[in-house]
Design a protein around this motif. Structure first.
Motif, short mmCIF file in Angstrom:
data_model
loop_
_atom_site.label_atom_id
_atom_site.label_comp_id
_atom_site.label_asym_id
_atom_site.label_seq_id
_atom_site.Cartn_x
_atom_site.Cartn_y
_atom_site.Cartn_z
N THR A 3 0.84 -1.20 0.00
CA THR A 3 0.00 0.00 0.00
C THR A 3 0.87 1.24 0.00
OG1 THR A 3 -0.10 0.08 2.39
CG2 THR A 3 -1.81 -1.21 1.28
N ARG A 4 0.24 2.35 -0.23
CA ARG A 4 0.95 3.62 -0.26
C ARG A 4 1.56 3.95 1.11
NH1 ARG A 4 -1.04 8.95 -3.29
NH2 ARG A 4 0.61 10.31 -2.60
N ALA A 5 0.84 3.63 2.16
CA ALA A 5 1.33 3.92 3.52
C ALA A 5 2.61 3.13 3.80
CB ALA A 5 0.26 3.59 4.54
N LYS A 6 2.65 1.87 3.36
CA LYS A 6 3.86 1.07 3.57
C LYS A 6 5.04 1.63 2.79
CE LYS A 6 1.63 -3.34 4.58
NZ LYS A 6 1.42 -4.72 4.11
N LEU A 7 4.79 2.09 1.58
CA LEU A 7 5.86 2.70 0.79
C LEU A 7 6.39 3.97 1.44
CD1 LEU A 7 4.60 2.24 -2.88
CD2 LEU A 7 6.55 1.16 -1.80
N VAL A 8 5.48 4.77 1.95
CA VAL A 8 5.88 6.00 2.64
C VAL A 8 6.70 5.67 3.87
CG1 VAL A 8 5.01 7.99 3.92
CG2 VAL A 8 3.99 7.38 1.72
N GLU A 9 6.29 4.66 4.61
CA GLU A 9 7.02 4.25 5.80
C GLU A 9 8.42 3.74 5.43
OE1 GLU A 9 6.65 0.93 9.33
OE2 GLU A 9 4.84 1.56 8.27
N GLN A 10 8.52 2.96 4.37
CA GLN A 10 9.83 2.47 3.93
C GLN A 10 10.71 3.62 3.49
OE1 GLN A 10 9.09 -0.41 0.90
NE2 GLN A 10 8.52 -2.03 2.34
N LEU A 11 10.14 4.60 2.80
CA LEU A 11 10.90 5.75 2.37
C LEU A 11 11.42 6.54 3.56
CD1 LEU A 11 11.88 7.61 0.09
CD2 LEU A 11 9.69 8.79 0.27
N ARG A 12 10.57 6.74 4.57
CA ARG A 12 11.01 7.45 5.78
C ARG A 12 12.15 6.72 6.47
NH1 ARG A 12 5.71 8.08 8.31
NH2 ARG A 12 4.76 9.56 6.93
N GLN A 15 15.30 7.22 4.51
CA GLN A 15 15.84 8.56 4.68
C GLN A 15 16.51 8.72 6.03
OE1 GLN A 15 12.40 10.98 3.96
NE2 GLN A 15 12.88 11.23 1.78
#
Length: 106
Positions: A3-12, A15
């Motif tokens: 999901t988009r939330a998981k991708l955002v979490e992985q990106l964070r 970083q």
């Protein structure tokens, strides 16, 4: 399914990991207390490269037996991180003073 939330979490997480990898090593050469932006990173890299050039010049001068020039490069190499540390402390001190001047209602 990703999901988009998981991708955002992985990106964070990525970083955070990448930010920690260079910030500790370059914190010595940063005029700011923390490396927060790309500009701070570039300035820290510039000072680190300058320091490396000074040390290589020092070794070259020692190899050529120019001891006075070599000692000048050593002194400049010592003064660079010391002056950056002093400027960091000045910025922190000014920041603390500005916080104290703000009214309590803010």
């Amino acid at each position: 399914m990703i999901t988009r939330a998981k991708l955002v979490e992985q990106l964070r997480e990525h970083q955070i990991r990448s930010a920690q990898s260079y910030s500790a090593a370059l914190a010595v050469f940063s005029p700011n207390p923390h490396i927060a932006s790309r500009r701070d990173l570039r300035v820290a890299l510039l000072y680190a490269l300058l320091f490396c050039c000074l040390m290589v010049s020092c070794y070259a001068a020692l190899y050529l037996k120019w001891f006075k020039l070599s000692s000048l490069f050593v002194i400049l190499g010592i003064l660079l991180p010391v002056s950056l540390k002093v400027s960091r402390h000045r910025r922190l001190k000014r920041k603390r003073e500005r916080r104290l001047l703000l009214p309590l209602s803010m």
